[in-house]
Every structure is written in structure tokens, then in C-alpha cells.
Design an enzyme around this catalytic site. Structure first.
Site, PDB file in Angstrom:
ATOM      1  N   LYS A 170      96.750  22.792 -49.198  1.00  0.00           N
ATOM      2  CA  LYS A 170      96.908  21.414 -49.690  1.00  0.00           C
ATOM      3  C   LYS A 170      96.685  20.414 -48.560  1.00  0.00           C
ATOM      4  CE  LYS A 170     100.457  18.486 -51.873  1.00  0.00           C
ATOM      5  NZ  LYS A 170     100.982  17.615 -50.826  1.00  0.00           N
ATOM      6  N   THR A 179     100.844  23.223 -46.929  1.00  0.00           N
ATOM      7  CA  THR A 179     100.443  21.835 -46.666  1.00  0.00           C
ATOM      8  C   THR A 179      99.942  21.702 -45.237  1.00  0.00           C
ATOM      9  OG1 THR A 179     102.010  21.033 -48.295  1.00  0.00           O
ATOM     10  CG2 THR A 179     101.260  19.444 -46.655  1.00  0.00           C
ATOM     11  N   ASP A 233      95.168  15.823 -56.196  1.00  0.00           N
ATOM     12  CA  ASP A 233      96.311  14.942 -56.449  1.00  0.00           C
ATOM     13  C   ASP A 233      96.109  13.627 -55.727  1.00  0.00           C
ATOM     14  OD1 ASP A 233      97.358  14.905 -53.807  1.00  0.00           O
ATOM     15  OD2 ASP A 233      98.849  16.445 -54.231  1.00  0.00           O
ATOM     16  N   ALA A 275     109.442  15.919 -51.425  1.00  0.00           N
ATOM     17  CA  ALA A 275     110.724  15.953 -50.734  1.00  0.00           C
ATOM     18  C   ALA A 275     111.736  15.058 -51.439  1.00  0.00           C
ATOM     19  CB  ALA A 275     110.534  15.471 -49.298  1.00  0.00           C
ATOM     20  N   ARG A 303      98.057   8.687 -62.625  1.00  0.00           N
ATOM     21  CA  ARG A 303      99.128   7.942 -63.306  1.00  0.00           C
ATOM     22  C   ARG A 303      99.010   8.017 -64.824  1.00  0.00           C
ATOM     23  NH1 ARG A 303     100.495   8.573 -59.083  1.00  0.00           N
ATOM     24  NH2 ARG A 303     101.105   7.170 -57.443  1.00  0.00           N
ATOM     25  N   GLY A 333     102.821  13.671 -58.269  1.00  0.00           N
ATOM     26  CA  GLY A 333     103.984  13.577 -57.387  1.00  0.00           C
ATOM     27  C   GLY A 333     104.920  12.476 -57.851  1.00  0.00           C
ATOM     28  N   HIS A 345      98.043  13.246 -49.511  1.00  0.00           N
ATOM     29  CA  HIS A 345      99.503  13.192 -49.479  1.00  0.00           C
ATOM     30  C   HIS A 345     100.013  11.927 -50.191  1.00  0.00           C
ATOM     31  CE1 HIS A 345     102.525  15.754 -47.237  1.00  0.00           C
ATOM     32  NE2 HIS A 345     103.329  14.838 -47.728  1.00  0.00           N
ATOM     33  N   SER A 360     109.231  21.747 -52.796  1.00  0.00           N
ATOM     34  CA  SER A 360     108.962  21.393 -51.396  1.00  0.00           C
ATOM     35  C   SER A 360     109.897  22.117 -50.429  1.00  0.00           C
ATOM     36  CB  SER A 360     109.150  19.879 -51.233  1.00  0.00           C
ATOM     37  OG  SER A 360     109.271  19.548 -49.876  1.00  0.00           O
TER      38      SER A 360
HETATM   39  C1  LIG Z   1     108.407  10.987 -52.069  1.00  0.00           C
HETATM   40  C2  LIG Z   1     107.339  11.997 -51.802  1.00  0.00           C
HETATM   41  C3  LIG Z   1     107.657  13.145 -51.107  1.00  0.00           C
HETATM   42  C4  LIG Z   1     106.673  14.088 -50.838  1.00  0.00           C
HETATM   43  N1  LIG Z   1     107.018  15.249 -50.197  1.00  0.00           N
HETATM   44  C5  LIG Z   1     106.088  16.210 -50.012  1.00  0.00           C
HETATM   45  C6  LIG Z   1     106.450  17.453 -49.449  1.00  0.00           C
HETATM   46  O1  LIG Z   1     107.600  17.699 -49.132  1.00  0.00           O
HETATM   47  N2  LIG Z   1     105.465  18.379 -49.286  1.00  0.00           N
HETATM   48  C7  LIG Z   1     104.163  18.140 -49.629  1.00  0.00           C
HETATM   49  O2  LIG Z   1     103.296  19.003 -49.447  1.00  0.00           O
HETATM   50  N3  LIG Z   1     103.811  16.968 -50.183  1.00  0.00           N
HETATM   51  C8  LIG Z   1     104.734  16.019 -50.386  1.00  0.00           C
HETATM   52  N4  LIG Z   1     104.381  14.842 -50.985  1.00  0.00           N
HETATM   53  C9  LIG Z   1     103.002  14.652 -51.445  1.00  0.00           C
HETATM   54  C10 LIG Z   1     102.837  15.185 -52.860  1.00  0.00           C
HETATM   55  O3  LIG Z   1     102.876  16.579 -52.898  1.00  0.00           O
HETATM   56  C11 LIG Z   1     101.497  14.759 -53.459  1.00  0.00           C
HETATM   57  O4  LIG Z   1     100.465  15.104 -52.582  1.00  0.00           O
HETATM   58  C12 LIG Z   1     101.438  13.268 -53.748  1.00  0.00           C
HETATM   59  O5  LIG Z   1     102.670  12.789 -54.211  1.00  0.00           O
HETATM   60  C13 LIG Z   1     100.371  13.017 -54.794  1.00  0.00           C
HETATM   61  O6  LIG Z   1     100.248  11.659 -55.038  1.00  0.00           O
HETATM   62  P1  LIG Z   1     100.953  10.875 -56.251  1.00  0.00           P
HETATM   63  O7  LIG Z   1     102.354  10.669 -55.815  1.00  0.00           O
HETATM   64  O8  LIG Z   1     100.165   9.634 -56.316  1.00  0.00           O
HETATM   65  O9  LIG Z   1     100.853  11.753 -57.461  1.00  0.00           O
HETATM   66  C14 LIG Z   1     105.354  13.875 -51.260  1.00  0.00           C
HETATM   67  C15 LIG Z   1     105.041  12.719 -51.974  1.00  0.00           C
HETATM   68  C16 LIG Z   1     106.022  11.789 -52.252  1.00  0.00           C
HETATM   69  C17 LIG Z   1     105.645  10.569 -53.026  1.00  0.00           C
END
Ligand SMILES: Cc1cc2nc3c(=O)[nH]c(=O)nc-3n(C[C@H](O)[C@H](O)[C@H](O)COP(=O)(O)O)c2cc1C
Length: 394
Positions: free
Chosen positions: A255, A159, A310, A83, A314, A333, A279, A110
Site C-alpha cells: 500500500k 504500508t 484509495d 489509526a 466519497r 478511509g 495515504h 491498522s
Molecule cells: C485518520 C486516518 C488514519 C489513518 N491511519 C492509517 C494507518 O494506520 N495505516 C495506513 O496504512 N493508512 C492509514 N490511513 C490511510 C488510509 O488507509 C487510506 O489510505 C486513506 O484514508 C484513503 O483516503 P480516504 O480517507 O480519502 O478514503 C489513515 C487515514 C486516516 C484518514
């Protein structure tokens, strides 16, 4: 060489983003729920895993290409849906999608993005994936699925771990909202970043454009965040996977799975692939890191479906570790968001280059020439024994 090209690690990219993005949006990315324990463990558990060095292997002609959902990709890394990418920098999701397209990896948009499905489709040529949050307003959800279809999205990422919201203390303290609320504190935060402000003034994309203008009823910008938060559907269940898949008519990736029984249920209800995800530590604080539960889930369903991972990736070394435990591919992410904040499209491209180079070198030093051959034999020792040791591999 640009300043962005001098950045050598995702961690360094994060520090640059911290300087360039207003605090409330940077911390929106760099935060987990409650104590942030799960957020931290996602990364620290990767560090506990050691790799097995091999020497005297011919390392010429190495291959990082693999497939996700039958389609060839240049390395086993996809962009996770996140997001407000468009608040890290102006038009963020378009920029990240372009970087992913040029790199030859999947981009997921997203539901809660700033740039809409149509914005991204108009500015890219490769099909992207659309991430769906199921909301109470089912007419809106049906239309959203139809819009993803019309934009030729090639998969839906459904999700399942956000029926209600885990609390992130930093967001509350920062008074975060999208679109930004103009309180003295938020204006002060934004004023510290004139370049960010100038870019934002140059785009019309400042709010949740998948939602605004597409929901029934009048929602002024100020009430939009509250409307959205109240819309996440607490009744979401496995049965919903079927009608969503039928409506979309293409592959559905479920997911947010952390439990082997849930992984099985996702497949029984039609999932074409699953993402082992917590998440990014933003939902159930106290949940295990994803790398810890991955072996058990691969053991249960890895022979029937593609299992992705996920949360906490890093560097390329983390990708190798996830693959060694049976993931077919990984998602990033925050590394993508930090790339956007630090350098827009070039920043995301640089993040992908950094991870690719680390992945290639690490694979080679483990004595592998082909990413498809990475497996448990590449792990030297593991201080985070899974609940059940893996018996079979995908
Ligand atoms: C700022 C932010 C916003 C996110 N928004 C969504 C979203 O809108 N939909 C979703 O399925 N996951 C969302 N996620 C989760 C990511 O899809 C993902 O699962 C996660 O970032 C993976 O971890 P990482 O940031 O350590 O790579 C979000 C993660 C972050 C950090």
C-alpha cells in the site's frame, strides 16, 4: 427509520460526525499534511471526470459482486486501515469490522488501532486483513506478524509510504495524542461531547492496544505517542517485502504506491496486489491525486496483479471511475471514520449502503449490468489526462 438511516451522503455523515466527536479526533480524520493540497485534489480530481450515459439497455439482474485476492466480495469497496478508529467512538475498530463482515467486504485493521488484533478477532468471525507499519524494533514486528497469523488474518497490508511522518498542522494545534492527554484544552474539547465521553468510560480500550504490553521496555502512556513516532523505520525498502511475506506466509498487499516503477518493484519483490494510495493526502503534500496516476500504473502492472485504489472515494460514482481506469477495487478511509463518529456500527453500515446504492444506480445509468464490465468506455471525457494514456486494461 433511525436518524442515521436518514443520512443520504458521506458528506452529510461527515457533518454529523463533526458534531459528535471531540474536535481533536474529528480533525485528526479530516486533515491532510501541510497545505492539504493533495487531500483536496483526491476528491476534486474525481469530480472532473465525466461518465458516459447509455440508454435502452436491459438493466435487470445487476451484479456488484467481484473478487479481491480470489475471494468474493459484495461490492468493490474495502475498509482501509485507519489509526484511532477507536477514538472516533468507543471500540470503533470492532464496530467497523462487524459492519464490514455483515456487508461482505474486507476490513483492514491498522497497526495503530485502538482495538487490538485479538480484540477484533474475538468479536468477529470473518477473517480480516492486518495492516503492518514496519518499525525499528524488528522483534516487535515479528511478533506482530505472528499475532496476525494466529488471529487468522487472511492478508497483510504492508504500508510503504510512512517511513517518516508528514506534518498535519491541525494535530499540533489540537494537542492530539492517543491516549488522550488531559490538558485543560483537551478536557474542554471532550466535555462538549458527553455521549462520546460516556461511551469511552464504558470501554477499557483507550490506547494503542497492538503496542501497549507488547514492546520491550517500559513505556508509560504519556511517552507512547513519542515512542511510536520515533519507531517508524526510515530504512524500509523493497527487500523487506520478501521477509515479511515469508514470515506471514499469506498474501501481501503493498500500500502507498504512486509511481509505475514502484508498482513494478513491489511485484518483483513478491507483492500479491498493490494499493495506489497517497495515504489520503496525509503524507507527501503536492503528490498527485491517486486517480491521476492510476492509468499509468494499471498500464504497467495491471496485467500481472490486482491494482486497488484509495484516497478521495466519497461516493459510488468515484468507485465506478476508479474501476473504469482499471482498478480492481477501492478502499475507503475517512467515510468509514465519519460513519463511526456519527453512528458507530450503524453509521459504517449506512456509509456502505449509501455507496452501494450510488454505485448500483451509476453503473446502471452508464448502461452496465455487471460491475465486471465497467471500463474506459464508461468515461465520457477526462479533464485530468494521465501522464501516459492507458494502452491496456487489467
Ligand atoms: C485518520 C486516518 C488514519 C489513518 N491511519 C492509517 C494507518 O494506520 N495505516 C495506513 O496504512 N493508512 C492509514 N490511513 C490511510 C488510509 O488507509 C487510506 O489510505 C486513506 O484514508 C484513503 O483516503 P480516504 O480517507 O480519502 O478514503 C489513515 C487515514 C486516516 C484518514
Amino acid at each position: 427509520m433511525t436518524a442515521i438511516d436518514k443520512i443520504l451522503t458521506v458528506d452529510e455523515m461527515m457533518r454529523v460526525a463533526r458534531r459528535r466527536v471531540p474536535k481533536m479526533f474529528f480533525e485528526y480524520a479530516d486533515s491532510g499534511s501541510y497545505t492539504e493540497g493533495t487531500y483536496r485534489e483526491n476528491e476534486s480530481d474525481f469530480n472532473k471526470i465525466k461518465l458516459n450515459q447509455k440508454v435502452a439497455v436491459n438493466l435487470e439482474g445487476r451484479n456488484l459482486k467481484t473478487k479481491m485476492l480470489g475471494k468474493e466480495i459484495t461490492m468493490p469497496v474495502a475498509i482501509a486501515p485507519a489509526a484511532t478508529g477507536g477514538m472516533q467512538t468507543a471500540d470503533g475498530e470492532i464496530k467497523a469490522a462487524k459492519a464490514a463482515e455483515k456487508f461482505g467486504i474486507p476490513f483492514s485493521l491498522s497497526t495503530m488501532s485502538v482495538c487490538s488484533i485479538e480484540d477484533v478477532a474475538e468479536n468477529t468471525t470473518a477473517p480480516f486483513w492486518f495492516q503492518l507499519y514496519v518499525m525499528r524494533d524488528r522483534d516487535f514486528i515479528n511478533r506482530l506478524i505472528d499475532r496476525a497469523k494466529a488471529a487468522k488474518c487472511s492478508a497483510l497490508v504492508l504500508t510503504m509510504d510512512l517511513q517518516i511522518l508528514g506534518q498535519r498542522h491541525k494535530d499540533i494545534k489540537n494537542g492530539l495524542s492517543t491516549p488522550p492527554k488531559f490538558t485543560p484544552y483537551s478536557i474542554w474539547q471532550m466535555m462538549q461531547h458527553p455521549l462520546w465521553c460516556a461511551r469511552m468510560l464504558g470501554t477499557k480500550r483507550h490506547t494503542f492496544r497492538n503496542i501497549v504490553g507488547h514492546v520491550s521496555g517500559d513505556h508509560d502512556l504519556a511517552s507512547l505517542s513519542a515512542w511510536t513516532a520515533s519507531q517508524f523505520d526510515p530504512t524500509l525498502n523493497w527487500g523487506d517485502v520478501r521477509w515479511i511475506k515469508e514470515r506471514f506466509g499469506g498474501p501481501v498487499i503493498v500500500k502507498g504506491v504512486l509511481d509505475a516503477d514502484d508498482a513494478q518493484a513491489a511485484i518483483d519483490n513478491g507483492a500479491d496486489a498493490i494499493v495506489v494510495s497517497n495515504h489520503g493526502g496525509r503524507q507527501l503534500d503536492g503528490a498527485p491525486s491517486t486517480i491521476r496516476v492510476l492509468p499509468e500504473i494499471v498500464d504497467r502492472v495491471g496485467h500481472k496483479t490486482e491494482v486497488y485504489l484509495d484516497s478521495g472515494i466519497r461516493m459510488g460514482q468515484d468507485v465506478i471511475k476508479a474501476l473504469a481506469y482499471g482498478a480492481k477495487a477501492t478502499f475507503i478511509g475517512r467515510p468509514m471514520l465519519y460513519g463511526l463518529g456519527a453512528g458507530g456500527e450503524a453509521g459504517v453500515t449506512r456509509v456502505l449502503e449509501i455507496i452501494r446504492r450510488e454505485l448500483d444506480t451509476t453503473m446502471a445509468l452508464c448502461g452496465e449490468r455487471d460491475i465486471l464490465n465497467v471500463g474506459l468506455h464508461n468515461i465520457y471525457s477526462n479533464d485530468i489526462p494521465p501522464r501516459n494514456a492507458p494502452k491496456t486494461r487489467a
